[in-house]
Design an enzyme around this catalytic site. Structure first.
Site, PDB file in Angstrom:
ATOM      1  N   ALA A 111       0.861  -1.187   0.000  1.00  0.00           N
ATOM      2  CA  ALA A 111       0.000   0.000   0.000  1.00  0.00           C
ATOM      3  C   ALA A 111       0.901   1.241   0.000  1.00  0.00           C
ATOM      4  O   ALA A 111       2.111   1.127   0.200  1.00  0.00           O
ATOM      5  CB  ALA A 111      -0.886  -0.017   1.242  1.00  0.00           C
ATOM      6  N   GLN A 113       1.462   3.530   2.161  1.00  0.00           N
ATOM      7  CA  GLN A 113       2.254   3.680   3.390  1.00  0.00           C
ATOM      8  C   GLN A 113       2.764   2.332   3.905  1.00  0.00           C
ATOM      9  O   GLN A 113       2.913   2.132   5.119  1.00  0.00           O
ATOM     10  CB  GLN A 113       1.426   4.408   4.461  1.00  0.00           C
ATOM     11  CG  GLN A 113       1.260   5.898   4.182  1.00  0.00           C
ATOM     12  CD  GLN A 113       2.598   6.650   4.213  1.00  0.00           C
ATOM     13  OE1 GLN A 113       3.544   6.253   4.899  1.00  0.00           O
ATOM     14  NE2 GLN A 113       2.685   7.739   3.464  1.00  0.00           N
ATOM     15  N   SER A 114       3.063   1.432   3.003  1.00  0.00           N
ATOM     16  CA  SER A 114       3.556   0.102   3.384  1.00  0.00           C
ATOM     17  C   SER A 114       4.855   0.160   4.192  1.00  0.00           C
ATOM     18  O   SER A 114       5.831   0.787   3.773  1.00  0.00           O
ATOM     19  CB  SER A 114       3.794  -0.698   2.096  1.00  0.00           C
ATOM     20  OG  SER A 114       4.742  -1.721   2.311  1.00  0.00           O
ATOM     21  N   ASN A 115       4.859  -0.518   5.339  1.00  0.00           N
ATOM     22  CA  ASN A 115       6.086  -0.657   6.127  1.00  0.00           C
ATOM     23  C   ASN A 115       6.993  -1.709   5.513  1.00  0.00           C
ATOM     24  O   ASN A 115       8.215  -1.628   5.582  1.00  0.00           O
ATOM     25  CB  ASN A 115       5.756  -1.106   7.552  1.00  0.00           C
ATOM     26  CG  ASN A 115       4.722  -0.225   8.213  1.00  0.00           C
ATOM     27  OD1 ASN A 115       4.891   0.990   8.257  1.00  0.00           O
ATOM     28  ND2 ASN A 115       3.644  -0.818   8.707  1.00  0.00           N
ATOM     29  N   THR A 117       7.598  -2.456   2.404  1.00  0.00           N
ATOM     30  CA  THR A 117       8.472  -2.026   1.292  1.00  0.00           C
ATOM     31  C   THR A 117       9.720  -1.315   1.817  1.00  0.00           C
ATOM     32  O   THR A 117      10.803  -1.484   1.262  1.00  0.00           O
ATOM     33  CB  THR A 117       7.716  -1.095   0.314  1.00  0.00           C
ATOM     34  OG1 THR A 117       7.201   0.026   1.018  1.00  0.00           O
ATOM     35  CG2 THR A 117       6.583  -1.823  -0.390  1.00  0.00           C
TER      36      THR A 117
END
Ligand SMILES: *Cc1c(COP(=O)(O)O)cnc(C)c1O
Length: 401
Positions: A111, A113-115, A117
């Site tokens: 997404a 705000q993916s953590n 990645t």
């Protein structure tokens, strides 16, 4: 901190593992004010004492924005660094052929705000590799609900991905690449790169769950050294369930330990996976978590089909709220509560929903019934803090009142 080094059971110890985390375990500490403030004000006569602790996976690794994905990646790196990586294909394009050589670039998705990645990008840089991350505008409701969308698209984890020097491609809702990113891998291969694909959240990678099998071993050793009261164990473990291999790894890990330990009449530890998205029904996640837990169980020598069953998969779906990444009122209250009473900052997408669920459980029957059934006066509860606070900056427009 462990006084003795981690004693890893032999089957697990034989599986290649590349240390990314600190050499000491992530800390576990009590949440004293939460423990007292979350109990009913007039306890029922038989109410057990409930002690709440947290394990700080947000302090497990020295790399950017420590969180649960680094543990998963510890078991993926040996394949990434091999000269014939076996598991670097896109999940929709499985192949028996290994990649044609050592990977040069890690590619993943998430997404906005993916953590996950960020943790993949930081790892790539640490290993001397490039990183490309695909961020999907259409995943969840964080972006949709943000009043300042431009800010949501460039702050928090997006900013950190860029700072890490990852190539960031933002995909519009409905972009075919957000369903199947294989064309990106082919594009990179055509340029002479050897791309290694890590699925979103990593859970579809066949080795990803081993990180939390290992975490279960670490927790069990910390229990012993902490001299907990009550059963001497964390009777309930609350953890977020998104892509699923954090909770599945813990389930398989405790099974592995409990199948070897003398139980002394103790009931098994109960792992509660807290869902954070209403997109898919609970049954979908239960099926996945069971499949993943058996996959992990098999790797560490359990008789997976027999030893791990649906009864071991406990998923809580009452606190998913209105959307993935949407900070609803209850979640906001839990986040503030933890900040104001304990000085501990949670993340808006996962851990705030877990804290919300855990506090509800403490008020409800199940923990008390469990204590009654096992004649226990004291129950220990562990909340796994899986990180993710870097996303908070993107939620700056949230009204906290
Ligand atoms: C990814 C993530 C989770 C969910 O873990 P899964 O293994 O995908 O279920 C929980 N918390 C945070 C902060 C995360 O980044």
């Amino acid at each position: 901190m462990l006084r003795t080094s981690l004693q890893v059971p032999e089957r697990l110890a034989q599986i290649p593992h590349y240390p990314i985390l600190y050499s000491h375990p992530s800390p576990i500490h009590p949440l004293p004010t939460l423990t007292s403030s979350s109990l009913p004000t007039t306890p029922a006569p038989h109410s057990p004492k409930i002690s709440i602790f947290t394990k700080r996976e947000d302090q497990a690794a020295p790399l950017a924005c420590s969180g649960n994905k680094y543990r998963k990646l510890e078991y993926i790196v040996p394949d990434i660094l091999s000269t014939a990586p076996k598991h670097g294909h896109h999940e929709y394009h499985p192949s028996d052929q290994p990649l044609p050589g050592r990977s040069t670039i890690l590619v993943t998705e998430g997404a906005i705000q993916s953590n996950h990645t960020v943790q993949v990008a930081a790892l790539a840089r640490k290993l001397g590799l490039k990183a490309l991350v695909l961020l999907n505008r259409g995943t969840g409701g964080g972006l949709r609900n943000a009043s300042d969308k431009a800010s949501f698209l460039r702050t928090g984890n997006v900013q950190i991905n860029r700072l890490l020097g990852a190539e960031v491609r933002v995909l519009d809702e409905g972009d075919p690449l957000s369903g199947d990113a294989d064309p990106v891998l082919r594009e990179l291969s055509a340029k002479g790169e050897i791309p290694y694909w890590i699925p979103g959240g990593a859970s579809l990678h066949p080795l990803s769950g081993l990180g939390y099998v290992r975490a279960a071993v670490e927790i069990a050793q910390q229990e012993t050294e902490m001299k907990l009261g009550g059963s001497g164990r964390f009777d309930f473990v609350f953890v977020a369930c998104g892509s699923g291999s954090t909770v599945s790894g813990l389930i398989a890990g405790f099974k592995m330990l409990e199948s070897g330990e003398a139980q002394g009449g103790l009931p098994p530890r109960r792992v509660i996976g807290v869902l954070n998205s209403p997109t898919k029904p609970r049954q979908y996640h239960e099926e996945r978590v069971l499949r993943f837990a058996r996959r992990e169980g098999l790797l560490v020598g359990l008789d997976a089909e027999k030893d791990i069953t649906m009864a071991d998969v406990r998923l809580e779906d009452r606190f998913v709220g209105t959307g993935y990444g949407v900070l609803d009122g209850d979640t906001r209250v839990a986040l503030r509560h933890m900040a104001e009473r304990e000085g501990v900052i949670l993340d808006p997408v996962y851990t705030a929903k877990v804290a919300r669920a855990m506090l509800q459980w403490v008020h409800e029957k199940e923990i008390r019934d469990y204590a009654d059934d096992h004649a226990m006066k004291h129950v220990n509860v562990l909340f796994i803090h899986t990180g993710g606070q870097a996303a908070l900056g993107a939620y700056a427009d949230v009204d906290w009142e």
